[in-house]
Design an enzyme around this catalytic site. Structure first.
Site, PDB file in Angstrom:
ATOM      1  N   GLY A  82     -21.559   5.942   2.910  1.00 18.78           N
ATOM      2  CA  GLY A  82     -20.683   6.273   1.801  1.00 18.78           C
ATOM      3  C   GLY A  82     -21.390   6.046   0.480  1.00 18.78           C
ATOM      4  N   GLY A 104     -20.024   7.079  -2.650  1.00 20.00           N
ATOM      5  CA  GLY A 104     -19.092   7.309  -3.753  1.00 20.00           C
ATOM      6  C   GLY A 104     -19.123   6.167  -4.748  1.00 20.00           C
ATOM      7  CB  VAL A 113     -17.059   1.393  -3.249  1.00 20.80           C
ATOM      8  CG1 VAL A 113     -17.454   0.090  -2.563  1.00 20.80           C
ATOM      9  CG2 VAL A 113     -15.731   1.222  -3.982  1.00 20.80           C
ATOM     10  CE  LYS A 143      -4.492   0.862   0.072  1.00 23.50           C
ATOM     11  NZ  LYS A 143      -5.512   0.103  -0.694  1.00 23.50           N
TER      12      LYS A 143
END
Length: 355
Positions: A183, A185, A187, A81
């Site tokens: 959320g 967005g 996804v 990451k």
């Protein structure tokens, strides 16, 4: 920050690389947790951290999560990451992206990057001008694998939610099932649209109220304030924003029978999965249910590297195995009276040679 090995989230990471290019405005951390199965693969997060140690924590936790995610998805990739520490204005320039691409290239393939929070497909195109070790690039050819991994992540979460509803509620359909989605967005919005098409009852929430309101209008859903979504009475709570949201304060307030969403590292600390388990809440380990995106970008990268062809249908077939893996985890959890997060961790650790 130099003594990263003393951090509580350090887990014998193979590499923690600090990058600084003052002229380009770049400060970044690239972490590779394990390369047991292949090069460390995981997206780049572009975020402003008032305390830089929080950026280090994210790099450590997220790279470990990618080791587990890639292993449990059956991918020949390790866990990595990157975190770019954005300034308060979140200034992103071509020079910054070029410098980051150079940093990835300098690692010689030990780390493969892609999109994550704050990074777009266009940003990856810019990074790809400086390194070949990048994925999530625009699709070339009809039906080819690649592009924005968000819809693939959403598809896997949608399949995982349906599996959780079967396991916990004994229902073969999500029609009429109340899902609170945190959320909205790429996804979370994708998950909501797929559930709405199946007749689920939706409550939406986002720190950007206008986003939640617009999607609610589109889908005929309701909204709730961002600070209230975790305690919303529902059948399924689907967290699809940032992580570390389930802790000693929020778990007792949960009013859902299932927690299944795409946010990474949802449990604030070890032991919080057990607290959820003790309450009888079925938890879908985040790095298992949200693996659709990495399946897409890894398939794209491996096909390009090896000169082979990987189609969208191949990616969707592999994502289709997510419910099977979740069911294995839940069955073992039920049989051993052990929380699903611990069961999943043990499986993943064995796969990367740390069991």
């Amino acid at each position: 920050m130099t003594a990263f090995w003393t951090e509580p989230d350090f887990d014998d990471h193979e590499m923690v690389h600090f990058v600084r290019d003052a002229k380009a405005g770049l400060t970044a951390i690239i972490a590779v947790h394990s390369s047991h199965l292949g090069p460390g693969a995981g997206g780049t997060r572009f975020w402003h951290y008032p305390n830089p140690k929080d950026g280090l924590r994210d790099a450590l936790r997220l790279s470990r999560g990618m080791s587990y995610k890639n292993a449990m998805a059956g991918l020949p990739m390790g866990g990595g990451k990157a975190v770019i520490l954005a300034d308060e204005a979140r200034t992103k320039t071509p020079e910054l992206l070029a410098a980051f691409g150079d940093a990835v290239e300098a690692l010689g393939g030990r780390y493969v990057t892609a999109e994550d929070v704050g990074i777009s497909e266009a940003d990856m195109v810019a990074v790809a001008k400086r390194t070949q070790h990048v994925s999530g690039l625009p699709v070339e050819g009809e039906g080819a694998a690649g592009g924005d991994p968000g819809p693939f992540t959403a598809h896997g979460i949608y399949l995982g939610i349906k599996a959780a509803v079967r396991h916990k509620l004994g229902k073969d359909s999500v029609a009429g099932v109340h899902v609170a989605v945190q959320g909205t967005g790429s996804v979370g919005g994708g998950v909501a649209r797929l559930l709405a098409a199946d007749g689920a009852k939706l409550t939406l929430s986002d720190i950007r109220e206008e986003s939640a309101n617009a999607l609610a209008k589109e889908l005929g859903a309701e909204t709730v304030a961002s600070e209230a979504v975790l305690s919303t009475p529902c059948d399924v709570l689907s967290p699809n924003a940032l992580g570390a949201i389930f802790d000693d304060d929020t778990i007792p307030a949960l009013q859902a029978e299932i927690v299944a969403g795409g946010a990474n590292n949802q449990l604030a600390r070890a032991g919080h999965g057990a607290k959820m388990f003790e309450r009888g809440i079925l938890y879908a380990p985040d790095y298992v249910i949200n693996a659709g995106g990495i399946v897409s970008v890894a398939s794209e990268y491996l096909a390009r590297r090896d000169g082979t062809v990987c189609g969208r249908s191949d990616v969707l077939d592999r994502i289709g195995h997510i419910p099977t893996r979740l069911e294995e985890i839940w069955q073992e959890s039920d049989a051993s009276k052990t929380s699903p997060d611990v069961v999943a961790d043990r499986m993943a650790q064995a796969l990367i040679g740390r069991g």
